[in-house]
Scaffold this motif. Structure first.
Motif, short mmCIF file in Angstrom:
data_model
loop_
_atom_site.label_atom_id
_atom_site.label_comp_id
_atom_site.label_asym_id
_atom_site.label_seq_id
_atom_site.Cartn_x
_atom_site.Cartn_y
_atom_site.Cartn_z
N MET A 20 7.90 -12.10 -0.79
CA MET A 20 7.15 -10.88 -0.47
C MET A 20 6.23 -11.08 0.73
N LYS A 21 6.48 -10.33 1.80
CA LYS A 21 5.65 -10.45 3.00
C LYS A 21 4.20 -10.11 2.71
N ALA A 22 3.99 -9.07 1.93
CA ALA A 22 2.63 -8.59 1.67
C ALA A 22 1.74 -9.66 1.05
N LEU A 23 2.35 -10.59 0.31
CA LEU A 23 1.57 -11.58 -0.42
C LEU A 23 1.51 -12.94 0.28
N LEU A 24 2.07 -13.04 1.47
CA LEU A 24 2.00 -14.29 2.23
C LEU A 24 0.55 -14.58 2.61
N ASN A 27 -4.96 -16.21 7.09
CA ASN A 27 -6.41 -16.40 7.28
C ASN A 27 -7.18 -16.45 5.97
N GLY A 28 -6.63 -17.15 5.00
CA GLY A 28 -7.33 -17.38 3.74
C GLY A 28 -7.20 -16.29 2.70
N ILE A 29 -6.54 -15.20 3.06
CA ILE A 29 -6.27 -14.13 2.10
C ILE A 29 -4.81 -13.72 2.23
N SER A 30 -4.39 -12.75 1.44
CA SER A 30 -3.01 -12.29 1.57
C SER A 30 -2.85 -11.46 2.84
N ILE A 32 -1.46 -8.59 3.23
CA ILE A 32 -1.77 -7.17 3.05
C ILE A 32 -3.28 -6.91 3.04
N ARG A 33 -4.03 -7.83 2.47
CA ARG A 33 -5.49 -7.65 2.49
C ARG A 33 -6.04 -7.84 3.91
N HIS A 34 -5.45 -8.76 4.64
CA HIS A 34 -5.83 -8.93 6.05
C HIS A 34 -5.61 -7.63 6.82
N GLN A 35 -4.46 -7.00 6.59
CA GLN A 35 -4.14 -5.76 7.29
C GLN A 35 -5.11 -4.64 6.91
N VAL A 36 -5.40 -4.53 5.64
CA VAL A 36 -6.36 -3.51 5.17
C VAL A 36 -7.72 -3.74 5.83
N ASN A 37 -8.17 -5.00 5.86
CA ASN A 37 -9.47 -5.32 6.46
C ASN A 37 -9.48 -4.99 7.95
N SER A 38 -8.39 -5.32 8.65
CA SER A 38 -8.32 -5.06 10.09
C SER A 38 -8.35 -3.56 10.38
N LEU A 39 -7.62 -2.81 9.60
CA LEU A 39 -7.59 -1.35 9.79
C LEU A 39 -8.97 -0.74 9.53
N ARG A 40 -9.64 -1.21 8.49
CA ARG A 40 -10.96 -0.66 8.17
C ARG A 40 -11.97 -1.04 9.25
N LYS A 41 -12.01 -2.32 9.63
CA LYS A 41 -12.95 -2.76 10.67
C LYS A 41 -12.60 -2.15 12.02
N GLY A 42 -11.34 -1.79 12.20
CA GLY A 42 -10.91 -1.20 13.46
C GLY A 42 -11.22 0.27 13.59
N GLY A 43 -11.79 0.87 12.55
CA GLY A 43 -12.24 2.26 12.66
C GLY A 43 -11.49 3.27 11.81
N CYS A 44 -10.59 2.81 10.94
CA CYS A 44 -9.86 3.74 10.07
C CYS A 44 -10.72 4.11 8.88
N SER A 45 -10.96 5.40 8.71
CA SER A 45 -11.83 5.88 7.63
C SER A 45 -11.06 6.03 6.32
N GLU A 46 -9.76 6.03 6.40
CA GLU A 46 -8.91 6.22 5.22
C GLU A 46 -7.68 5.33 5.38
N SER A 194 0.85 -20.44 13.63
CA SER A 194 0.39 -21.43 14.60
C SER A 194 -0.31 -20.77 15.79
N LEU A 195 0.07 -19.53 16.09
CA LEU A 195 -0.48 -18.84 17.26
C LEU A 195 -1.71 -17.99 16.96
N TYR A 196 -1.71 -17.35 15.79
CA TYR A 196 -2.70 -16.30 15.55
C TYR A 196 -3.59 -16.49 14.32
N ALA A 197 -3.17 -17.29 13.37
CA ALA A 197 -3.99 -17.45 12.17
C ALA A 197 -5.07 -18.50 12.40
N ASP A 198 -6.22 -18.32 11.77
CA ASP A 198 -7.32 -19.29 11.91
C ASP A 198 -7.04 -20.54 11.11
#
Length: 198
Positions: A20-24, A27-30, A32-46, A194-198
């Protein structure tokens, strides 16, 4: 303040990935949670997360996140059905839709740059570009809601709308290939780590 609705699609089988891609981990979390966090911090209100295959597993991962979960019963037909499901589940007050797949990891600054440009220009469609090639996420104005909901997989999906409005697409230039990142296979995932994850 504009109502920016993110549609995060996570309904597919992940067959080429083998898990499951979503659960890979990302950056220390799954992922899908990374994506949710990025969208929220990026200005998505919903944020609407569209689920399908193994939806219960992904629901559990998002139990503490303030997101709208919706299940696409037609997820086997392809991504277009998931996008339509997400748009239908977004609030009627949404001014635009930020469309992103769970397997397209993005940092919040990428999201923010696109959202800000979309709002400033009042565009119908905003698309990121790197080296003359488009990427994701793409932002569609809610003025195109009917067109999105009338799409069919055989029509070429969102490309049909994109082509109809190509002459007014707001193109945002990036100096990083991150906007092209798409995790289809485990090899893609390992390289991206290797390129993008912390």
């Amino acid at each position: 303040m504009p109502n920016i609705a993110a549609i995060l699609t996570a309904a597919g089988y992940s067959s080429r990935m083998g898990q499951m891609k979503a659960l890979l981990p990302w950056n220390g979390i799954s992922l899908i949670r990374h994506q949710v966090n990025s969208l929220r911090k990026g200005g998505c209100s919903e944020i609407v997360v569209v689920l399908g295959y193994r939806s219960d597993d992904v629901c559990g991962e998002l139990s503490e996140e303030n997101v709208t979960l919706t299940k696409n019963v037609n997820y086997k037909t392809g991504r277009v059905s998931s996008i339509k499901c997400g748009v239908q589940s977004a609030s009627q007050e949404a001014d635009c839709y930020v469309l992103l797949g769970v397997d397209q990891p993005r940092t919040h600054d990428v999201i923010a740059k696109l959202v800000e440009s979309h709002i400033e220009t009042g565009a119908l469609i905003t698309s990121p570009r790197f080296e003359n090639k488009g990427g994701h996420p793409v932002i569609f104005s809610s003025q195109l809601r009917k067109e999105i909901l009338s799409l069919d997989e055989v029509d070429g999906g969102l490309r049909k709308i994109f082509n109809e409005y190509r002459n007014v697409v707001n193109e945002v230039q990036f100096s990083d290939s991150q906007i092209h990142l798409d995790l289809n296979t485990y090899e893609d995932y390992q390289k991206a780590l290797s390129l993008y994850a912390d």
